[in-house]
Write an enzyme that holds these catalytic residues in place. Structure first.
Site: not given
Ligand code: PEP
Ligand code: MG
Length: 747
Positions: A364, A677
């Site tokens: 975190h 993303c």
């Molecule tokens: C991902 O899995 O690419 C994502 C954007 O979500 P996180 O990194 O929060 O799991």
């Protein structure tokens, strides 16, 4: 009961204290100490060897050996009996030194005349500073009590050395904390920064190792231990019902705090003439040196616990809390063993860099550091023992390297690196308001990822067109209790206010896996990344999801709202989540609250299964966003948190790119808006390839918007697409080499 040895070592410490109290220079002091020990221990020789540099020991003072050898005789770490004591950190006690394995004859000292040898490491909290040696002509093995007394003297010596009491020629040691040290850790967050060390928990300085009045010291120790126990019990009752591992650690703390053996050893140290804090530190040092030898991970962790507990006890005894009176430098680089997300947020953007001894990329703290765009290096071993408050330090987050007290050449090379970065930043700033249009005229939308209120100012600074991913779980992670609906609604409203009408894609809570909320009952799952997480939790226990959806609807106050559900693996999950949203809207309508002007609902594509969902799903869903971090880990079956396997598979591997291309085609055919993303969108080479295979919207860390835009504006997507297709036709495993070749000079 006070034994004879206790009175002897008390006498020895008493005399040592007198020497320390005299206003003599460093060398004189060392000489006096060697003389005193030789006398008190009825030995012919006493010598002090200190580290000159990382692997050279130097004879710094002696009583009995040839005085000419002082500052002349040097040995490498591991060389001779002295070197072996220093390397292993363990005592050598022999009655026949010349025939002991490792003995090395040093003619300049006249050493061969001495038969018995006792070498004790001079160390502080696991840090090796030198060796204290006592030798005699007669063949005797030093008794347990003599060894103990020498150990105590070595400890006092270590303490004094640390305090710089031997400044002067013999002060190899005090110079140690002035020398440059390079730490090779790992990248937690890219970027380069320079500044001065700010220790999150500065080590406690024990200024008086001697006991004036043993009875009083015992009382002080007992009182402090009592306070410690009460503190641990309080922590335990607060943590009840919380995270299991956290509880286990606290249980171990309590066990140690009540340990009779630990207490007895400290009481003995005091009886022998040490102050309460010196007794704590002596046992702490003993535990630290054991830590270096223990390979069992569980045991090491427990020794770590004891170390933490000793630090707490020292803080109680010395009254030196986190509040040490030191002033935070204007350009602080935080140095800590580890740090929690909430503590890091307290520091906020005031930090120029962060260096941790532990930590992990997915921790975190790393998430927060990334959100705040503060360069972070993790796994910088021993940095907390080497760094002192106020030391100059350079942090190279790109390479995972830290230069502590660097010399001029490193500083100037680093200055060049920072200047180049600044130049690049200027270049990015100059295109901030320009569109990301490629040479062949394709327009790419670049958005930014966020998760904290503190991220929002980057929206203007980076030139991002909106927030493509707002990770709502960060707000839950940094608190110690479940936030209330009103709090969340207010926060989301502020996020929308700060976005000034730009689109913000709020992702509903993605907890589980590595993101465990401290106040939620943990689930013992064999494989949490593929376990009960994200939307699975949201649908099975809809209370929190309903509360969050309502908070979002209220935050919109009639403005457009965009919500996305994480980790959707099959069509029905999205449909169920959508039904929850419909119900929430209905409730709001009944209550007469204003509804969002428009509502876009989407899903994250993070499991390969969703790429093959029926057309109906693609037609129903408002938009899709590829969560590349998770999608890649499940595509290659390679844990994203496990560096060893994560790096094995290239994002530009032809199989993965073809898979992504397939998703792009399906979205095109069904007119489903698509974005990407995951972290890879923020890497210029990867981003260019994604654009080449047809992605038109990407969301990334704010700091990546400039570099990605810059390369896109210099890329011809049809050319790049051609190169990718050729590589695939040729049977290349990854397109990276040919793409790099094409982009060379454009970066
Ligand atoms: C991902 O899995 O690419 C994502 C954007 O979500 P996180 O990194 O929060 O799991
Ligand atoms: Mg994900």
């Amino acid at each position: 009961m006070v034994t004879k040895q206790e009175t002897d070592s008390r006498k020895l410490l008493g005399r040592l204290r007198e020497v320390m109290a005299e206003d003599s220079g460093g060398q004189t002091r060392l000489d006096q100490i060697t003389q005193l020990i030789a006398d008190e221990m009825h030995s012919d020789v006493c010598s002090i060897y200190l580290f000159r540099d990382e692997d050279t020991l130097e004879l710094c003072a002696t009583q009995g050996l040839n005085p000419e050898a002082v500052h002349e005789t040097r040995m490498r770490l591991g060389e001779g009996l002295v070197g072996s004591v220093a390397r292993k950190g363990t005592i050598v006690n022999t009655d026949d030194a010349p025939n002991t394995r490792g003995f090395r004859y040093m003619p300049e000292t006249g050493e061969e005349a001495y038969s018995s040898f006792l070498g004790v490491p001079v160390q502080r909290l696991g840090e090796m500073l030198g060796v204290l040696v006592v030798q005699s002509k007669d063949a005797r093995t030093y008794s347990e009590d003599e060894v103990y007394a020498t150990e105590v003297v070595a400890m006092v010596l270590a303490e004094m050395t640390e305090l710089g009491a031997f400044v002067g020629e013999g002060a190899a040691l005090s110079a140690r904390h002035q020398q440059p040290v390079l730490f090779q850790g790992s990248t937690g967050q890219e970027g380069a920064s320079r500044g001065h060390v700010w220790l999150h928990e500065p080590r406690v300085v024990v200024t008086n190792p001697f006991a004036d009045d043993p009875e009083r010291e015992l009382d002080r120790l007992h009182e402090a231990v009592e306070e410690l126990r009460v503190g641990v019990d309080k922590m335990l009752s607060r943590a009840k019902g919380g995270d299991k591992e956290h509880l286990q650690v606290l249980e171990a703390y309590r066990m140690f705090a009540n340990s009779k053996g630990w207490m007895r050893r400290m009481e003995e140290d005091i009886a022998r003439g040490l102050s309460a804090e010196a007794a704590v530190e002596k046992e702490q040092t003993a535990a630290s040196s054991r830590m270096g030898q223990v390979t069992d991970a569980y045991l090491r962790e427990r020794l770590h616990d004891l170390d933490d507990l000793s630090n707490r006890l020292l803080r109680i005894l010395t009254g030196q809390g986190t509040e040490t009176g030191a002033e935070m430098p204007a350009d602080p680089i935080l140095v800590a063993r580890n740090i929690g997300p909430a503590e890091l947020l307290d520091y906020g953007r005031s930090l120029k860099g962060i260096v941790l001894e532990e930590g992990s990329v997915g921790s975190h703290a790393a998430i927060i550091a990334r959100a705040l765009a503060i360069p972070l290096v993790i796994h910088a071993k021993r940095v907390t023992s080497e760094a002192l408050n106020g030391d100059f330090v350079l942090v190279d987050g790109d390479q995972g390297v830290v230069h502590l007290r660097p010399d001029d050449t490193v500083i100037s090379a680093f200055r060049d690196k920072m200047a180049m970065q600044a130049q690049a930043q200027e270049r990015y700033a100059s295109i901030r308001d320009k569109p990301a249009v490629t040479l062949d005229g394709s327009q790419i939308e670049l958005h930014m990822n966020a998760g904290l209120m503190a991220d929002l100012p980057s929206l203007d600074g980076s030139g991002a067109e909106g927030v493509g991913l707002f990770r709502t779980e960060l707000q839950f992670l940094v608190r110690n209790k479940l936030p209330k609906r009103a709090e969340l609604s207010e926060l989301y409203a502020r996020v929308m206010d700060a976005a000034h009408g730009k689109r913000v894609v709020f992702r509903t809570l993605d907890i589980g896996s590595d993101k465990v909320l401290p106040y939620m009952k943990p689930n013992d799952e064999p494989n949490p990344a593929m376990g009960w997480r994200a939307i699975r939790v949201g649908l099975d226990k809809p209370g929190v999801m309903r509360m969050q959806l309502q908070a979002l609807l209220r935050a919109a106050q009639g403005r457009p709202l965009t919500v996305m559900f994480p980790f959707v693996a099959q069509m029905e999950e999205y449909a169920a989540a959508r039904r929850e949203m419909d119900k929430a809207i209905e409730r709001e309508r009944i209550l007469g609250h204003p509804l969002p002007e428009t509502l876009e609902l989407g899903a994250m594509l993070e499991t390969p299964s969703l790429a093959y969902a029926p057309d109906k799903f693609f037609e129903d869903v408002g938009f899709l966003s590829i969560g590349g971090n998770d999608l890649k880990q499940f595509f290659f079956a390679a844990d994203r948190e496990n560096e060893r396997v994560r790096k094995r598979y290239d994002t530009l591997n032809v199989s993965f790119l073809s898979f992504l291309e397939r998703i792009v085609e399906r979205c095109k055919a069904t007119h489903t808006p698509l974005s990407f993303c995951g972290e890879d969108a923020g890497r210029p080479v990867e981003a260019a390839c994604f654009a080449a295979i047809g992605l038109r919207t990407m969301s990334m860390r704010p700091a990546s918007v400039g570099p990605v835009k810059s390369i896109l504006r210099r890329t011809d997507l049809s050319e790049l697409r051609g190169i990718i297709h050729e590589a695939r036709a040729r049977g290349d495993q990854t397109v990276r080499p040919v793409v790099l070749e094409y982009l060379r000079g454009k970066l």
